[in-house]
Design a protein around this motif. Structure first.
Motif: not given
Lengths: 394, 394
Positions: B102, B105-106, B109, B121, B129, B132, B169, B204
């Motif tokens: 996770q 993803m944070d 971005t 995405c 995600s 986020c 993504y 991911d």
């Protein structure tokens, strides 16, 4: 490929301290530059005992996903702990567990600040928090810190000047980097000003339990009948920092936003260490631990002060802090501070240049930060002697 | 006090799934709504053994602060692991450890997106995600997902339409929530499009190791000679999720920005669990563990599919996934999906309404997500029977 980074991150430089830290992984360097708690104080035996118990009896609970707010029994335990000891927490407040107190700074900024909003802070202040605020595009407004805490008149001026200020950031106990403790009067004055100007206070108390002299002073959060204080606590010093367990006590409405932010950041904090801390607080004598820890820190602080007094009197001036991990020492005006730090490292002693803690690099200071919790007694003696020799060259 | 929250957080609703999760802590409810790995697969005995060893022999290392990038021996170990198994990582790449995937993803971005930037995405996609991305003020642009992965034509249209898109993504293996695996051809096509339009790919891969049928397909990152793919890996399924250990393999220039971002977020990931994973990867047979884990997941997946086929044939339609933790099932057009989910919960079975995974709430879907990794075999049988009874009411 040429990468286009976000504005928020392009302006950020890596923490000078952490860069120095890396450099000082060289074992030949005596580091007064770190911010590590004294490893002698870590409850290592307890960690072993509790981990055996948890992995033997509740392995699935300890290893499975947890809820974002944190392990419920630990939340309850912390709620009691801060209420009983510090009178922190009212009916409108609650507690959530964070990945170290650093995440409280992150979540507070995330939920409160739009880009360009102002955060008022003590100057100098903890670089990790300042960088975090900047990483959300917040603008920092520094207020000078006096021997008994933040300059209250200047704080009010800044509050008038910046109606879009979102919160006031303060470390009232043994501030990083200055070691200064805010007086009770000033704590009340800061609270009154925040109330008057309708601002939030972010009170960061990572060192509260490592008071080694002087009288206990209640946190600002203990006056909070209005729901305007976000209180950040941590187990980084009380237990150990590698476990990354901190917490925040704040009004429930703010915490519900923080919880959403935390979901998106890291889902939840390591469950195992939340359970471990709960077991530790429930089944071991925390008071004896705190007393031992304070004894260790007191001894190290006294040793460093004695050495500074004998080796560097007349060169370095400082006020002895009432606790924490740092001594903030001023060099004579004619000495170039950055030059001194560089010469110190060349002579195998690392200290942090005070500029690292300013809200911007153009702010001047002739101070350095000395950490006394990480080095061994021998290294404190040896390192200060080297600094003393260096001082004689000026 | 009335609190003024940041724009980025005001629009975020708590994850529907996590809200349902809380609700389903009610032990009377059979939950197909969670996203928890199968607890039978956790290496609990190994966790006990290694924790004893670490706290006995290296307690200070395990408890003290670590560097932001992560525990160096683990970084090296992961670098080897993903290179050998997946051909992931080139000379221009490196690896840092994160607090679960996770956080990848944070951080991605955080370092790449200004507010208002577009992220492309798959739609539907993993809600954690999507939330986020939204928490940084990014705009989501969904591309439909077909049985063999993202719709390539639509992806190119969207890339043309959004020149300010920052990254694509994707979850190529056993996507969450659809369970779909992207074909090799499409992986190559996505890479070629990203290259053509000068975009980053955020790949991911949390479920890669839980393939239970079909042929291995290499990750998109394995084609990356250009330095345009950020690859997110995780120990949440391979070991367990509560420990919050993930990692990212990406070009060094991107990682150095991510490291600065991570310093400001949580300083570093729990050191103890980084050491534990290193010991585990070094001294235990990971391949046997993966095989056991796949056997557990295969058995559960087969059981759920058998039950769905016998109890809900003609009502629920789905494609059996090649791995992962989820089945994405479509209800008949005349059935109100949200209404069905509510009736299921009333009958003590929780499923997640497909709308939870859309880029915005106004996107329609008549699908639900069923998790087969968390419930026991008995609960799978019992729960699907209840859904079957419910279906007969339509």
């Amino acid at each position: 490929m040429e990468y286009n980074f976000a504005n928020r991150i392009s302006g950020l430089v890596p923490s000078v301290i952490r860069e120095i830290l890396k450099f000082t992984s060289n074992p030949d360097i005596i580091s007064f530059a770190a911010g590590n708690p004294a490893p002698e104080a870590f409850p290592a035996k307890e960690a072993l005992e509790i981990s055996q118990k948890l992995f033997s009896t509740k392995p699935v609970d300890a290893l499975q996903y947890g809820v974002t707010e944190g392990y419920a029994p630990l939340i309850e335990k912390i709620t009691e702990y801060i209420k009983e000891r510090y009178n922190v927490g009212r009916d409108f407040d609650s507690v959530i567990i964070t990945s170290g107190a650093q995440q409280v700074m992150d979540l507070t900024t995330k939920v409160l600040c739009n880009e360009g909003d102002v955060i008022i802070c003590e100057e100098p202040s903890f670089i990790g928090s300042l960088n975090c605020f900047k990483s959300y595009g917040a603008k920092l407004c520094g207020v000078e810190i006096e021997d008994d805490g933040i300059n209250i008149n200047m704080l009010e001026e800044k509050l008038k000047e910046h109606p879009n200020a979102k919160f006031i950031y303060t470390i009232p106990n043994f501030q990083n980097p200055t070691g200064i403790t805010m007086s009770l009067e000033k704590r009340k004055a800061v609270y009154a000003l925040a109330k008057k100007y309708n601002k939030i206070i972010l009170e960061d108390n990572p060192y509260g339990e490592i008071r080694v002299q002087g009288e206990y002073i209640p946190p600002i959060k203990s006056f909070d009948e209005e729901g305007i204080v976000i209180y950040a606590g941590s187990f980084s010093k009380l237990f150990s920092p590698g476990i990354r367990v901190g917490y925040v006590c704040a009004p429930k409405e703010i915490l519900s936003k923080m919880t959403v932010g935390k979901q998106a950041s890291d889902v939840h904090t390591t469950v195992f260490f939340q359970m471990l801390i709960f077991e530790w607080m429930s089944n071991y004598d925390i008071d004896i631990h705190i007393k031992n820890m304070q004894d260790i820190y007191r001894k190290k602080l006294n040793l460093m002060c004695d050495m500074l007094d004998s080796e560097l009197a007349g060169f370095l001036s400082y006020n002895k802090p009432q606790g924490g991990m740092f001594i903030w020492a001023k060099l004579p005006d004619h000495v170039d501070m950055l030059e001194f730090c560089k010469r110190a490292v060349k002579n195998s002693v690392a200290v942090v240049p005070g500029t690292a803690f300013m809200t911007s690099e153009d702010r001047k200071t002739n101070c350095i930060r000395l950490n006394f919790s990480t080095p061994s007694d021998d290294d404190i003696v040896k390192g200060v002697k080297i600094l003393g020799k260096l001082a004689k060259e000026y």
